[in-house]
Design an enzyme around this catalytic site. Structure first.
Site: not given
Ligand code: ACO
Length: 430
Positions: A306, A364
Site C-alpha cells: 500500500h 482487498d
Molecule cells: N508484490 C511484490 N512486490 C511489490 C508489491 C507487491 N504487491 N507492491 C510493491 N512491491 C515492491 C515494488 O516492486 C517495489 O520494489 P523495488 O523498490 O525493488 O522497486 C517496492 O515494493 C515499492 O513498490 P512501489 O510500487 O514503489 O510502491 P507504491 O507505494 O508506489 O505502490 C501499490 C503501492 C500500488 C499498492 C503496490 O504495492 C501494488 O501494486 N500492490 C498490488 C496492487 C494492490 O493490491 N493494490 C491495492 C491498493 S489498496 C486500495 O486501493 C484499496
C-alpha cells in the site's frame, strides 16, 4: 493549525518557508510561493511527499496501521456503527444523535429511486459490458437528470446532490449487475435498511420472495464502512481535481469511479481473487512468491502493499474476520481460496523481501473471497467499492468547495520534450 517556518537552501539562496502543522501527523512546508520566490517548481511524481490540501475528514498513520474517520478509529465504527451513520459522520463531522440518524436514514431512503428514463440508458449497453464501465456512464448521466442540485455555490443544492448520490449509486450499481446477468431491475424497498435494500436489489427476482440474510447484510455494511473514505488516494484526488474547476458534482463522482477502476486501486480486489484462483493450490504458492520477487517479472502479489500503510492495513484485519463470519454463515467449511489466502499471507509475512519492503495484506486481500461467497461475481467487486467510497468522495468534494482558499488544481511539470523547432511540410520530411 499552528504556523512556523523553516529555512530552505536553494543554490546560494536561503528561503524562509512557512511550516504548517495539523492536529496529528507530519507537518507540511508551504511551498505555494516557491515559484514566485525562486523560479523553480518542486518535482514529486505520484505525490509521495505532497499534501495537496488541508482536510479534517480522515487520518491515516501508515506506519502504525491507524485509520480514523473524523477522529474515530475504523475498528470502533466497523464494530458498533452502521454505514449510514458513517456517511453522516463523514459528511457532517460528528456522529448523529438518534433523531439526526433517523432523519438522515429517512432522507437517504427517499432518494434511492432513479429517474425511470435511466432504464433506457442501461439498455444502450452490451450485456457483457463491465459493470464499472456502465457505472462511469450511469453516474455521469445523473448530471443530466437532476438540474435542481447542480449549483455548487448553493449549500442546499450541494447537500441534495450529496444525498442523491449516496442514495442512488447503490440503485445504479444493482441495476448494472442485473443488466449484466440479464435479470429485470428490482426497485428499492423503503422499509429496508440501506445495505439490506442493496442486497435485495441485487439478488431478488420477481419469481419468488427474497429474505435478507442479516449476517450477510451486516457483513456487507461493514465492508462499506471499511471502504467509505481513505483521505487523498487516487480516486479522491481525482474527484477533488475534477471538482476544483467547478464541474457538475455527479460528473466529478463519475471521474472518481473511472479512477477507482484501475488494478492498482479499486480493481485490486478483483485482481486479488483472480490471482488466488490462478495460484489454484497452496503447493503453487512458492512459485508465485518467487515471481513477485523477481525484478524482471512484472507480477505483483495482488492485495499486498500500500502506498500509505507500511504496516498491516487495519481494514484487512476486520476484513479477514468478516470473511470467516460470512463463510461460516453460508456453511462453507473448506474454501480452497481462503486456504490459499491464509497460507500466502503467512509465507509472505515471513519472507525477507516482503518484510524489508513493508508489504502487508491490504483491505482487498480478503474482500474478494467474502464478496464471492456472498454471490457477487468478480466484475462487481470494484462496483461495491464505488458504492461505499461515494460518500468519501462527496465529503471531500464538499470540503473542497467550502474551503475559501480553494482554487483550480493545476500541477506543473518538468518538461523534457523537444525544444522549439520549425514546422516542415510532409514533402520536406524524411
Ligand atoms: N508484490 C511484490 N512486490 C511489490 C508489491 C507487491 N504487491 N507492491 C510493491 N512491491 C515492491 C515494488 O516492486 C517495489 O520494489 P523495488 O523498490 O525493488 O522497486 C517496492 O515494493 C515499492 O513498490 P512501489 O510500487 O514503489 O510502491 P507504491 O507505494 O508506489 O505502490 C501499490 C503501492 C500500488 C499498492 C503496490 O504495492 C501494488 O501494486 N500492490 C498490488 C496492487 C494492490 O493490491 N493494490 C491495492 C491498493 S489498496 C486500495 O486501493 C484499496
Amino acid at each position: 493549525m499552528s504556523a512556523a517556518s523553516t529555512s530552505v537552501k536553494i543554490g546560494d539562496n536561503s528561503q524562509e518557508m512557512p511550516v504548517k502543522s495539523g492536529t496529528v501527523g507530519p507537518s507540511v512546508i508551504d511551498i505555494s510561493k516557491l515559484y514566485a520566490q525562486t523560479g523553480m517548481f518542486t518535482y514529486d511524481p505520484g505525490f509521495t511527499s505532497t499534501a495537496a490540501c488541508e482536510s479534517k475528514i480522515t487520518y491515516i498513520d501508515g506506519d502504525e496501521g491507524v485509520l480514523l474517520y473524523r477522529g474515530f478509529p475504523i475498528e470502533q465504527l466497523a464494530e458498533h456503527g452502521d454505514f449510514l451513520e458513517t456517511c453522516y459522520l463523514l459528511l457532517y463531522g460528528e456522529l448523529p444523535t438518534a433523531a439526526q440518524k433517523s432523519d438522515f436514514d429517512y432522507r437517504v431512503t427517499r432518494h434511492t429511486m432513479v429517474h425511470d428514463q435511466m432504464q433506457r440508458f442501461f439498455q444502450g449497453f452490451r450485456r457483457d459490458a463491465h459493470p464499472m464501465a456502465v457505472m462511469v456512464a450511469a453516474v455521469g448521466a445523473l448530471s443530466a437528470f437532476y438540474h435542481d442540485s447542480t449549483d455548487i455555490t448553493d449549500a442546499h443544492q450541494r447537500m441534495i446532490a450529496s444525498m442523491r448520490m449516496i442514495a442512488k449509486v447503490p440503485t445504479l450499481a444493482a441495476m448494472a449487475y442485473k443488466y449484466h446477468i440479464g435479470q429485470p431491475f428490482v426497485y428499492p424497498l423503503n422499509e429496508l435498511d440501506y445495505t439490506s435494500n442493496f442486497l435485495r436489489m441485487c439478488f431478488a427476482v420477481p419469481a419468488e420472495d427474497y429474505k435478507v440474510n442479516q449476517v450477510l447484510s451486516r457483513a456487507l455494511d461493514r465492508i462499506f464502512i471499511l471502504h467509505a473514505d481513505h483521505e487523498q488516494n487516487a480516486s479522491t484526488s481525482t474527484v477533488r481535481l475534477a471538482g476544483s474547476s467547478g464541474a457538475n458534482p455527479f460528473a466529478c463522482i463519475a471521474a472518481g469511479i473511472a479512477c477507482l477502476w484501475g488494478p492498482a486501486h479499486g480493481g485490486a480486489n478483483e485482481a486479488a481473487l483472480k490471482m488466488l484462483e490462478e495460484i489454484g493450490h497452496v503447493d503453487n504458492i512458492p512459485k508465485f512468491i518467487a515471481k513477485a520477487k523477481d525484478k524482471n517479472d512484472p507480477f505483483r502479489l495482488m492485495g499486498f502493499g500500500h502506498r500509505v500503510y507500511k504496516n498491516y492495513d487495519p481494514r484487512a484485519k476486520i476484513m479477514q474476520k468478516t470473511a470467516h463470519e460470512v463463510l461460516a454463515e453460508l456453511g462453507i467449511k473448506d474454501d480452497p481460496l481462503l486456504d490459499i489466502a491464509i497460507e500466502l499471507e503467512r509465507i509472505a509475512l515471513h519472507d525477507e523481501y516482503f518484510i524489508e519492503k513493508k508489504l502487508y495484506p491490504n483491505v482487498d486481500f480478503y474482500s474478494g473471497i467474502t464478496l464471492k461467497a456472498m454471490g457477487f461475481p468478480t466484475e462487481m467487486f470494484t462496483v461495491l467499492f464505488a458504492v461505499a467510497r461515494t460518500v468519501g468522495w462527496i465529503a471531500q468534494w464538499k470540503e473542497m468547495i467550502e474551503d475559501p482558499s480553494q482554487k483550480i488544481g493545476r500541477p506543473r511539470q518538468l518538461y523534457t520534450g523537444a525544444t522549439r523547432r520549425e514546422y516542415t511540410t510532409t514533402a520536406q520530411r524524411r
